[in-house]
Write an enzyme that holds these catalytic residues in place. Sequence first.
Site, PDB file in Angstrom:
ATOM      1  N   THR A  72       0.823  -1.200   0.000  1.00  0.00           N
ATOM      2  CA  THR A  72       0.000   0.000   0.000  1.00  0.00           C
ATOM      3  C   THR A  72       0.862   1.257   0.000  1.00  0.00           C
ATOM      4  OG1 THR A  72      -1.569   1.283   1.354  1.00  0.00           O
ATOM      5  CG2 THR A  72      -0.093  -0.188   2.521  1.00  0.00           C
ATOM      6  N   ASP A  73       0.314   2.348  -0.507  1.00  0.00           N
ATOM      7  CA  ASP A  73       1.018   3.633  -0.442  1.00  0.00           C
ATOM      8  C   ASP A  73       1.058   4.193   0.974  1.00  0.00           C
ATOM      9  OD1 ASP A  73      -1.684   4.253  -0.245  1.00  0.00           O
ATOM     10  OD2 ASP A  73      -1.678   5.768  -1.820  1.00  0.00           O
ATOM     11  N   GLU A  74       0.269   3.631   1.885  1.00  0.00           N
ATOM     12  CA  GLU A  74       0.221   4.157   3.245  1.00  0.00           C
ATOM     13  C   GLU A  74       1.524   3.937   4.010  1.00  0.00           C
ATOM     14  OE1 GLU A  74      -3.367   3.649   5.509  1.00  0.00           O
ATOM     15  OE2 GLU A  74      -4.513   3.140   3.705  1.00  0.00           O
TER      16      GLU A  74
END
Length: 343
Positions: free
Chosen positions: A126-128
Amino acid sequence: MEFEPKNIIVTGGCGFIGSNFVRHVVDNHPEVHVTVLDKLTYAGNPENIAGLPADRVELVVGDICDEDLLDRIVPGHDAIVHYAAESHNDNSIADPGPFLRTNVEGTFRLLEACRRFGVRLHHVSTDEVYGDLALDDPARFTEETPYRPSSPYSSTKASSDMLVRAWARTFGVRATISNCSNNYGPYQHVEKFIPRQITNLIDGARPKLYGDGLNVRDWIHTEDHSSAVWAILTQGRIGETYLIGADGERSNIDVLRAILEAFGRGPDDFDWVRDRPGHDRRYAIDPSKLRRELGWEPAHTDFAEGLAETVAWYREHEAWWRPAKAATEYHYGSIECYISLRD
């Protein structure tokens, strides 16, 4: 040389993003057999892959942390595409334990199985893991952006990414990683932002919005995510990370108002709720490397059109989401109460 898998395992293949990938493979790569490995927790629904040909797709119900199970099913496969994860931020704040087990230990178990049996791995992340950006920052996340995870969810995903890199370098596991922006589309659990708003409106309820609504997410249609993962699996360079995005930055309040408009409701016909702890401000993906190296391009570039199709899907598939709706709203009520009491 392009990698041409014939037998793949898709972990979490009954979840939202995983099941869409399974459908993408079945529809576009008839030579490939898919083994879906899914624990069938609340977010894993076998109906998500119902109707797919039995000679192409096999469901194995089990836990990615089960070493004996992996020893039985991994041999004979060319690759594992690893989607299985605990992924809801609010749940991770209320109870981080399952996130550590699934996202960290589960990835470790899969890496060890790949090492034992010489199987390739693509790890979906994820980009998180990169934390967040200021609303007025012109920058976007790249493969070189330092990790700054904010929540128990994103920190466990960051940990799993690091494990994959270590096993690739130290043990020679043939692995790639992708970090993707927020997905939307059919089969997404009603706990997530877009389907929760849609199903609340179908039920005649007022949607709810965290904080000031200005948090920005970078949206991509799940079918585009699937095509990108296939491109990375078959063409990506071993040991590399690729960011997947479709230039879809939008604030939460703009997305909610677009959904309200689709239902003929006023732009302010929603309720504000207290912001959750550590709420990331903005995500933004730079997918240049993926496009440059692998020639990938998103097919769903009109967000309004994709959102309208998603609204229509949830209207037409009430029998699919209805069983989970009441429990989801009860759970959200408990989390919102927890946040209020904490503050």
